[in-house]
Design an enzyme around this catalytic site. Structure first.
Site, PDB file in Angstrom:
ATOM      1  N   ASP A   7       0.854  -1.176   0.000  1.00 25.36           N
ATOM      2  CA  ASP A   7       0.000   0.000   0.000  1.00 25.36           C
ATOM      3  C   ASP A   7       0.900   1.239   0.000  1.00 25.36           C
ATOM      4  O   ASP A   7       2.089   1.163   0.341  1.00 25.36           O
ATOM      5  CB  ASP A   7      -0.883  -0.035   1.255  1.00 25.36           C
ATOM      6  CG  ASP A   7      -1.825   1.150   1.348  1.00 25.36           C
ATOM      7  OD1 ASP A   7      -2.269   1.645   0.303  1.00 25.36           O
ATOM      8  OD2 ASP A   7      -2.099   1.573   2.479  1.00 25.36           O
ATOM      9  N   GLU A   9      -0.334   5.029   0.926  1.00 25.15           N
ATOM     10  CA  GLU A   9      -0.621   6.004   1.987  1.00 25.15           C
ATOM     11  C   GLU A   9      -0.707   5.312   3.346  1.00 25.15           C
ATOM     12  O   GLU A   9      -1.370   4.297   3.503  1.00 25.15           O
ATOM     13  CB  GLU A   9      -1.920   6.738   1.685  1.00 25.15           C
ATOM     14  CG  GLU A   9      -1.840   7.619   0.449  1.00 25.15           C
ATOM     15  CD  GLU A   9      -3.151   8.313   0.166  1.00 25.15           C
ATOM     16  OE1 GLU A   9      -3.579   9.128   1.001  1.00 25.15           O
ATOM     17  OE2 GLU A   9      -3.759   8.020  -0.883  1.00 25.15           O
TER      18      GLU A   9
END
Length: 203
Positions: A7, A9
């Site tokens: 991922d 953020e």
């Protein structure tokens, strides 16, 4: 053959919408996928707030230009890319990602796209595919890769669950409690070692 899916953020860079909320003073924009599992609902909520305040892509990009990776993120990514292939799977948008990818050394990223009017107003968004992180992991597996995945939010759980190894990283205590089956780490050194331990002999 292994490929790591991360991922963006909350894992490698600060949350863009939280940074923008702080910049504008609009508290409602602090809500993220950690708080709202339904991504479509979250984005429609965000777009509505932007419209209400007369804010568009330009203002968000100005905030993104000031965002730096989380301390240690680029070094972690560099070390990991020396060992194996890495793809960032993110629900962010191409219009947001470019300056952040530059600061991270241009890793590969698969993300989505915003619909933007000529006046800069964000009118909607296009997902790359349905359940994009899970779907991408399954597609990678279909062409011969074993995936190892890590993320911090509800929208990462599909790719974590579908992978041969999956880890929560810098997540909330609530998500840790809800999904105790997934190891949870808070430092890049811990995550690096966990991933390294699951890489096949071919790396």
């Amino acid at each position: 053959m292994d490929i790591v899916c991360l991922d963006l953020e909350g894992v490698l860079v600060p949350e863009i919408w939280i940074a923008f909320a702080k910049e504008t003073g609009i508290e409602e924009l602090k809500k993220t996928t950690r708080d709202e599992p339904d991504y479509d609902k979250l984005m429609r909520y965000r777009i509505g707030i932007l419209k209400e305040h007369g804010l568009g892509l330009k203002e968000i990009q100005e905030t993104i230009a000031k965002i730096d990776p989380i301390p240690g993120a680029k070094e972690f990514l560099d070390r990991l890319r020396e060992l194996t292939q890495v793809i960032i799977l993110s629900d962010t948008f191409t219009q947001f990602a470019k300056p952040l990818m530059k600061k991270l050394g241009w890793p590969a990223i698969f993300c989505n796209s915003l619909e933007v009017a000529k006046n800069g107003e964000i009118t909607g968004y296009q997902m790359r595919c349905e359940k994009s992180k899970y779907t991408t992991v399954k597609a990678l597996q279909s062409i011969g890769y074993d995936t190892i995945a890590s993320g911090d939010s509800h929208n990462d759980l599909g790719m974590i669950e579908a992978s041969k190894a999956g880890f929560l990283f810098k997540t909330t205590e609530a998500i840790k409690a809800e999904y105790p089956q997934y190891p949870a780490y808070d430092t890049y050194d811990e995550l690096f070692e966990a991933i390294k331990n699951h890489l096949g002999d071919n790396n």
